[in-house]
Design a protein around this motif. Structure first.
Motif, short mmCIF file in Angstrom:
data_model
loop_
_atom_site.label_atom_id
_atom_site.label_comp_id
_atom_site.label_asym_id
_atom_site.label_seq_id
_atom_site.Cartn_x
_atom_site.Cartn_y
_atom_site.Cartn_z
N ALA A 235 0.82 -1.21 0.00
CA ALA A 235 0.00 0.00 0.00
C ALA A 235 0.86 1.27 0.00
N VAL A 236 2.16 1.14 0.27
CA VAL A 236 3.05 2.28 0.34
C VAL A 236 3.92 2.32 -0.91
N ARG A 237 3.93 3.44 -1.60
CA ARG A 237 4.75 3.62 -2.80
C ARG A 237 6.05 4.33 -2.43
N ILE A 238 7.16 3.67 -2.73
CA ILE A 238 8.47 4.21 -2.38
C ILE A 238 9.40 4.10 -3.58
N ALA A 239 10.24 5.13 -3.77
CA ALA A 239 11.25 5.12 -4.81
C ALA A 239 12.56 5.66 -4.22
N LEU B 153 -11.01 -5.27 -0.38
CA LEU B 153 -9.57 -5.39 -0.54
C LEU B 153 -8.85 -4.62 0.56
N GLN B 154 -7.55 -4.83 0.66
CA GLN B 154 -6.75 -4.10 1.62
C GLN B 154 -6.76 -2.61 1.31
N ARG B 155 -6.51 -1.82 2.33
CA ARG B 155 -6.46 -0.37 2.14
C ARG B 155 -5.37 0.00 1.14
N ALA B 156 -5.68 0.88 0.20
CA ALA B 156 -4.73 1.34 -0.82
C ALA B 156 -4.20 0.19 -1.66
N CYS B 157 -5.08 -0.69 -2.08
CA CYS B 157 -4.68 -1.84 -2.90
C CYS B 157 -4.25 -1.35 -4.29
#
Length: 614
Positions: free
Chosen positions: A153-157, A531-535
């Motif tokens: 659910a977490v977007r990381i770069a 669905l899961q949060r922020a799927c």
């Protein structure tokens, strides 16, 4: 002279080293600033956040000034040095998501602060696919386990530079559907050639379009017609059919993923708390991220949307209730039922008034003869002439017409209709009637435990809340499943069950529709895939569901399960066969029995008794 010059050169060496280091740092910061500017300008975002600590204040200031001079978007800077400042930053970001939609957060901190930042991010539950954290890192180690504890659910770069500030590599999560939490190299930037790939970031929708055979964890509950589950002992679990079984199979085929059914410990959907704390039931497993999705008539409610994501609706349903079919009315009062009590009151008043009125008009007869004459006319009996005057004859004709062609014919027609189709008790139809019956202890109202129907009663209208309070005062008001509740309603009178209308209709067909009465729809509700949060693959599932809905395939799947009537189970098939046989027998014409005419014999016996006495 040579030695003196050499000594002077050695004396000036530290100064040259300091100057070169400062110049190198300036070049590095300038290269980082340019690289970040190129990255931000190519990305789609509504707001830019620059997050930094004390050690990187100077670099963050340069990046901020350059962004303000070259980029036309909302820019904010936040300094984070401890947990309190990080919490404030995440609260500001949560509000900004509502305002800007998409946010890019450039994090320029040291390694120790990064670890604390990620822990605080997970604790804050700031999970959104519209929020991207980009960590600026020099010479980032590829085998780092920095993101091991993060979820999809977490977007990381990570934007990392090696050996110089002219070449940067971009690593990002959500770049490979089979392992979305791992960092993969997706792009590179050089000062001479710019970015090597366009678009700079991969499209999440395209990434999860093909999930490369990834295995998803799916809990399952036995809930016809959505799922038919057969379980042998405590080990074997087999899904043998159902509408949502076919739906999940179709979605898995289109998105190329596999799924594993899980048997949850609690056999109910559950009600999330809506406050971030885990609730109970299957939906709480989604909230804790122990399963990936739940396909099984999950109703969309406000409390659930605070903790979970829901897809495009799969079923448009409503909350309703069933009671046992009303009993036939006693045939002993069949002769009285053709008229309402108000009509009977008017008839008796007419009999009491018409006799004396006829006596006043006629002169050569007694009051008793006039009363008996009017009574005989109402009973369609022949009478002798009451009087010889024209006025008396005219009134007698009016009484005869009214009694014969109005009151008498209407009574006979209604009586014939009631004998052909015997009346039944008045059923409970509305929520108010059900609440009154529960309050009078005439009905025991049941509901499936941890179902959306309970949330409707708890947070609904005044009558719904009244019924909720009355139900909680009962000795029994919860049942483990709708199927069990329908069986209890069928077994005996004085019970009602609140559930989804579609589920009730299916169970009524399985147990026999003539055994139940379906009340009014209490409220409209929609069911969807939870669905899961922020799927990250929610949009892909929505596209598939909308195409199935527009093509009429969803309705067709539901109709097929209704037509089967639970015939996938041997017990259900035998039950349906017996119910159909009983309904066929009811539809056949039956000869008139003594029970149907008992009212007439009661009147005859009463007449004999009164004739013997008087």
């Amino acid at each position: 002279m040579g030695r003196r010059a050499h000594c002077k050169l050695l004396a000036c060496l530290p100064i040259f080293m300091i100057l070169s280091q400062c110049f190198g740092i300036q070049l590095l910061e300038k290269g980082i600033t340019i690289a970040l500017r190129e990255l931000i300008s190519k990305a789609k975002t509504g707001e830019l956040q620059i997050v930094f600590d004390r050690e990187n204040y100077r670099l963050a200031t340069n990046v901020l000034k350059d962004a303000q001079n070259t980029l036309s978007l909302a820019i904010n800077a936040h300094q984070v040095t401890d947990a309190k400042e990080m919490e404030q930053h995440f609260n500001i970001t949560r509000d900004a998501l509502t305002k800007y939609g998409e946010i890019m957060s450039v994090v320029i901190v040291n390694l120790e602060t990064v670890q604390q930042f990620l822990k605080q991010l997970e604790k804050s539950e700031l999970e959104s696919q519209q929020l991207l954290h980009i960590f600026l890192w020099y010479d980032w180690p590829r085998k780092s386990k920095l993101l091991q504890a993060q979820n999809e659910a977490v977007r990381i770069a990570i934007y990392s530079s090696y050996s110089n500030s002219k070449v940067f590599k971009l690593f990002s999560t959500h770049s490979y559907a089979k392992s979305p939490t791992k960092l993969h190299l997706i792009n590179a930037w050089s000062e001479e050639e710019g970015f090597s790939n366009f678009p700079v970031f991969l499209n999440t929708k395209e990434v999860f379009k093909n999930m490369k055979g990834r295995v998803l964890r799916v809990p399952v509950l036995h809930k016809p017609p959505w799922y038919f589950v057969r379980k042998e002992g405590n080990v074997s679990l087999e899904v043998i059919g159902g509408r949502d079984y076919q739906l999940l199979k179709e979605i898995a085929t289109r998105m190329n993923f596999k799924y594993q059914y899980l048997d949850p410990a609690e056999k109910s959907q559950g009600i999330p708390t809506g406050s971030g704390k885990a609730g109970k039931g299957v939906l709480s497993l989604l909230q804790k991220r122990r399963v990936d999705l739940f396909v099984g008539d999950a109703t969309i409610t406000y409390e659930r949307t605070l903790d979970l994501d829901f897809s495009f609706f799969t079923t448009a349903d409503s909350v309703s209730f069933i009671t046992h079919a009303p009993r036939p009315l006693s045939e002993a009062w069949a002769l009285v039922r053709p008229f309402h009590w108000q009509v009977w009151l008017s008839v008796w008043i007419s009999i009491a008034v018409t006799g004396p009125a006829l006596y006043l008009i006629s002169k050569n007869t007694s009051l008793g003869n006039c009363i008996w004459a009017t009574t005989a006319i109402l009973l369609k009996q022949s009478i002798r002439e009451v009087g010889r005057s024209n006025k008396t004859r005219f009134v007698t004709i009016l009484i005869s017409i009214t009694a014969t062609y109005v009151i008498g014919d209407l009574y006979c027609a209604n009586l014939t209709s009631l004998l052909a189709k015997p009346g039944r008790e008045r059923p409970l139809q509305t929520l108010s009637e059900l609440a009154s019956a529960v309050e009078d202890e005439r009905v025991l109202c049941l509901i499936e435990e941890r179902s959306s129907g309970g949330e409707f009663l708890k947070n609904g209208t005044r009558e719904a809340q009244r019924l909720w309070r009355l139900m909680k005062q009962q000795s029994q008001w919860m049942v483990p499943s709708v199927e069990r509740g329908v069986a209890l309603v069928r077994a005996g009178r004085g019970r009602a069950l609140i559930a989804g209308r579609e589920t009730l209709l299916f169970e009524m067909q399985r147990f026999g529709q003539r055994n139940f009465h379906l009340g009014d729809s209490l409220s409209t509700q929609y069911s969807a895939i939870a669905l899961q949060r922020a799927c990250p693959f929610l949009e892909n599932i929505n596209m598939i569901l909308m195409s199935l809905f527009e093509a009429g395939i969803l309705d067709r799947m539901t109709a097929i399960e209704y037509s089967r009537l639970g015939t996938s189970q041997k017990e259900g098939k035998e039950r349906v066969d017996s119910v159909e046989q009983n309904e066929l027998e009811v539809m056949q014409a039956k000869p008139m029995s003594l029970k149907m005419l008992q009212g007439a014999f009661f009147v005859l016996f009463s007449g004999y008794l009164l004739g013997g006495i008087f």
